[in-house]
Design an enzyme around this catalytic site. Structure first.
Site, PDB file in Angstrom:
ATOM      1  N   GLU A 101      -3.755   0.116   7.967  1.00  0.00           N
ATOM      2  CA  GLU A 101      -2.638   0.579   8.803  1.00  0.00           C
ATOM      3  C   GLU A 101      -2.848   0.102  10.230  1.00  0.00           C
ATOM      4  OE1 GLU A 101      -1.596   4.784   8.968  1.00  0.00           O
ATOM      5  OE2 GLU A 101      -1.901   4.971   6.808  1.00  0.00           O
TER       6      GLU A 101
ATOM      7  N   GLU B 163      -7.442   8.717   5.457  1.00  0.00           N
ATOM      8  CA  GLU B 163      -7.737   9.430   6.703  1.00  0.00           C
ATOM      9  C   GLU B 163      -8.184  10.872   6.514  1.00  0.00           C
ATOM     10  OE1 GLU B 163      -4.566   9.067   9.526  1.00  0.00           O
ATOM     11  OE2 GLU B 163      -4.734   6.902   9.614  1.00  0.00           O
TER      12      GLU B 163
ATOM     13  N   ARG C 289       0.859  -1.182   0.000  1.00  0.00           N
ATOM     14  CA  ARG C 289       0.000   0.000   0.000  1.00  0.00           C
ATOM     15  C   ARG C 289       0.899   1.237   0.000  1.00  0.00           C
ATOM     16  NH1 ARG C 289      -2.326   3.216   4.419  1.00  0.00           N
ATOM     17  NH2 ARG C 289      -4.007   4.417   3.523  1.00  0.00           N
TER      18      ARG C 289
HETATM   19  C1  PNW Z   1      -1.667   7.940  10.283  1.00  0.00           C
HETATM   20  N1  PNW Z   1      -3.824  11.587  15.244  1.00  0.00           N
HETATM   21  O1  PNW Z   1      -1.549   9.245  10.780  1.00  0.00           O
HETATM   22  C2  PNW Z   1      -1.192   8.087   8.849  1.00  0.00           C
HETATM   23  O2  PNW Z   1      -2.020   7.529   7.865  1.00  0.00           O
HETATM   24  C3  PNW Z   1       0.239   7.744   8.632  1.00  0.00           C
HETATM   25  O3  PNW Z   1       0.726   8.498   7.557  1.00  0.00           O
HETATM   26  C4  PNW Z   1       1.020   7.958   9.930  1.00  0.00           C
HETATM   27  O4  PNW Z   1       2.388   7.831   9.750  1.00  0.00           O
HETATM   28  C5  PNW Z   1       0.469   6.954  10.921  1.00  0.00           C
HETATM   29  O5  PNW Z   1      -0.929   7.093  11.086  1.00  0.00           O
HETATM   30  C6  PNW Z   1       1.136   7.020  12.286  1.00  0.00           C
HETATM   31  O6  PNW Z   1       0.888   8.260  12.901  1.00  0.00           O
HETATM   32  C7  PNW Z   1      -2.146   9.752  11.913  1.00  0.00           C
HETATM   33  O7  PNW Z   1      -3.292  12.610  15.707  1.00  0.00           O
HETATM   34  C8  PNW Z   1      -1.529  10.861  12.487  1.00  0.00           C
HETATM   35  O8  PNW Z   1      -4.858  11.094  15.763  1.00  0.00           O
HETATM   36  C9  PNW Z   1      -2.093  11.464  13.581  1.00  0.00           C
HETATM   37  C10 PNW Z   1      -3.261  10.958  14.116  1.00  0.00           C
HETATM   38  C11 PNW Z   1      -3.885   9.852  13.547  1.00  0.00           C
HETATM   39  C12 PNW Z   1      -3.305   9.240  12.436  1.00  0.00           C
END
Ligand code: PNW
Length: 485
Positions: free
Chosen positions: A389, A171, A83
């Site tokens: 993920e 997301e 992915r």
């Molecule tokens: C996801 N939050 O990001 C993303 O899809 C990825 O690119 C990222 O590296 C991964 O999760 C790990 O963080 C998020 O603040 C970033 O709730 C922040 C949040 C949620 C998901």
């Protein structure tokens, strides 16, 4: 209903897809090469204090130049699918005409994957909006949704003969509320109204692109990836806590799920967001577009949350969902920083173990989430679920060879795979799992400080070294079996 995860051997159904995930901006680098122009993350990284240590994506993992080696590494790990996302800023720089050199990079990547028998699982938008479009309002501007369709069709024309699974957005909660309201992600906005408007326009972009892709390619599998929380009230007997959990679920989960799968925003979501102008951007026909039927729902799951309606005297209340404390906003109606929307919702610790992100480890939440999605959203419509993920950041300590014996990350993935299997056994149609991430990479506002990879990246030499979790996951992918612990 929800079994507690055991420790015996667990066999997944034949054909279950095993993969890893990445995103263009987080790994590619080559930010000014091949005709690429700035995305909002290039611009945001230049804002002092926006990204930890002043890190940026100019080099990242240098995947743009090392993609063939990275695909070979995936083959060594027996992975069946990859992915990845394509960069809008590389493919249509400045949001303008297609850039053949940018498109060609992805064409070569896809050929490399297919040559190794790895299914290319393509995501069109993983947050790197061309900065030129942000300057025209970005996702606040309805027109961006139509520009997204142009970009989607550029990719489809180039790769549709080889890429059979298309994901529109990754997301959208992050690219709306976390980006335009919470200020933690690019472009760093602090307006609730902007977050709501961006959220609706992202949903519209998803629907329009899904329609266009469906028309051009009726056989392709189409989907979207959402990030979910499992919102539990701290005290299920306390009406204020129950209300807080409902609000969290409304904004994180149902704001996106209901329009996509049921063709309408839920009444309680409308009520929560009416003060922030939801009604101003929803036009006649939008919800029909947004609810264009899908084949797959991608589920990103990292953690759940315990919510209270009562402000805590402790600093728990000042911690957002990411565990970080975003800069305090200066404008608009802020009550208590910083959970962007909704108001009156306070996160509490449950005393569970935490990852280096500060996120609580709660595998059984994934079982409950998958079963709920199956029951209320995807199951009745015949939509397949994929965990797109799941993974963890830990403070890795490499030995002198660069090897990391990351038993903590290995255990995290092990527990969550068991939770997925529990959901499968209880009837959830989950067909694959993608570990986040193939390799350490640019972790957004945390820069290179947080490592999610099952492969280590040495940022001095850019050398890759498979971690213990990667070796273990490669065995799981080869056998379809999670070994006894
Ligand atoms: C996801 N939050 O990001 C993303 O899809 C990825 O690119 C990222 O590296 C991964 O999760 C790990 O963080 C998020 O603040 C970033 O709730 C922040 C949040 C949620 C998901």
């Amino acid at each position: 209903l929800v079994r507690s995860t055991g420790s015996g051997e667990v066999a997944f159904p034949p054909g279950f897809l095993w993969g890893t995930a990445t995103a263009a901006f987080q790994i590619e680098g080559a930010a000014a090469e091949g005709g690429r122009q700035d995305s909002i993350w290039d611009a945001f990284a230049r804002v002092p204090g926006a990204v930890k240590n002043g890190d940026d994506g100019s080099v990242a993992c240098d995947h743009y130049h090392r993609y063939a080696d990275d695909v070979a590494l995936m083959a060594d790990l027996n992975l069946g699918a990859y992915r990845f996302s394509t960069s809008w800023a590389r493919v249509r720089p400045g949001g303008g005409a297609p850039n053949p050199e940018g498109v060609d990079f992805y064409s070569r990547l896809v050929d490399e994957l297919l040559g190794r028998g790895i299914v290319p699982w393509l995501t069109l938008y993983h947050w790197d909006l061309p900065q030129a479009l942000e300057e025209k309002g970005g996702w606040r501007n309805r027109d961006t949704a139509y520009r997204f369709v142009d970009y989607a069709m550029t990719m489809h024309e180039a790769l549709g003969d080889r890429v059979r699974v298309w994901t529109t957005l990754n997301e959208p909660w992050c690219s709306s509320f976390l980006s335009y309201t919470g200020g933690e992600h690019a472009p760093g906005g602090h307006s609730r109204t902007d977050g709501v408007h961006a959220g609706h326009h992202l949903l519209l972009a998803h629907g329009l692109a899904t329609q266009a892709l469906r028309e051009a390619d009726p056989e392709a599998a189409l989907g979207i990836t959402l990030n979910f929380t499992v919102a539990d009230p701290v005290d299920p007997q306390d009406p204020a806590d129950v209300e807080a959990a409902r609000r969290e679920d409304a904004i994180f989960n149902r704001f996106f799920l209901d329009p996509i799968f049921a063709g309408a925003y839920a009444p309680d979501v409308v009520e929560l967001l009416e003060p922030y102008g939801l009604g101003d951007v929803v036009q006649d026909g939008d919800l029909e577009v947004i609810s264009t039927p899908l084949d797959a729902l991608g589920v990103n799951y990292y953690n759940g949350a315990a919510l209270s309606g009562h402000p805590a005297p402790s600093d728990d209340a000042a911690t957002g969902p990411s565990g970080a404390t975003p800069p305090r906003p200066e404008g608009e109606h802020w009550t208590q920083a910083p959970t962007p929307v909704p108001e009156g919702v306070h996160h509490r610790s449950r005393g569970l173990p935490r990852t280096a992100m500060g996120w609580e480890v709660q595998p059984e939440g994934l079982t409950r989430l998958l079963l709920r999605l199956q029951q209320d959203y995807t199951g009745p419509r015949g939509v397949a679920l994929y965990v797109t993920e799941n993974g963890a950041a830990y403070d890795d300590e490499p030995d002198e060879t660069g090897f990391v014996d990351d038993q903590d990350r290995l255990a995290f993935i092990d527990l969550h795979l068991r939770a997925v299997k529990d959901a499968v056994d209880a009837g959830a149609d989950v067909r694959g799992y993608f570990a986040w991430s193939l390799m350490d990479n640019f972790e957004w506002a945390h820069g290179y400080d947080k490592r999610f990879g099952i492969v280590r990246v040495d940022y001095e030499t850019l050398e890759r070294t498979v971690k213990a979790s990667g070796r273990w996951y490669g065995q799981v992918a080869a056998t379809g079996v999670v070994p006894a612990r």
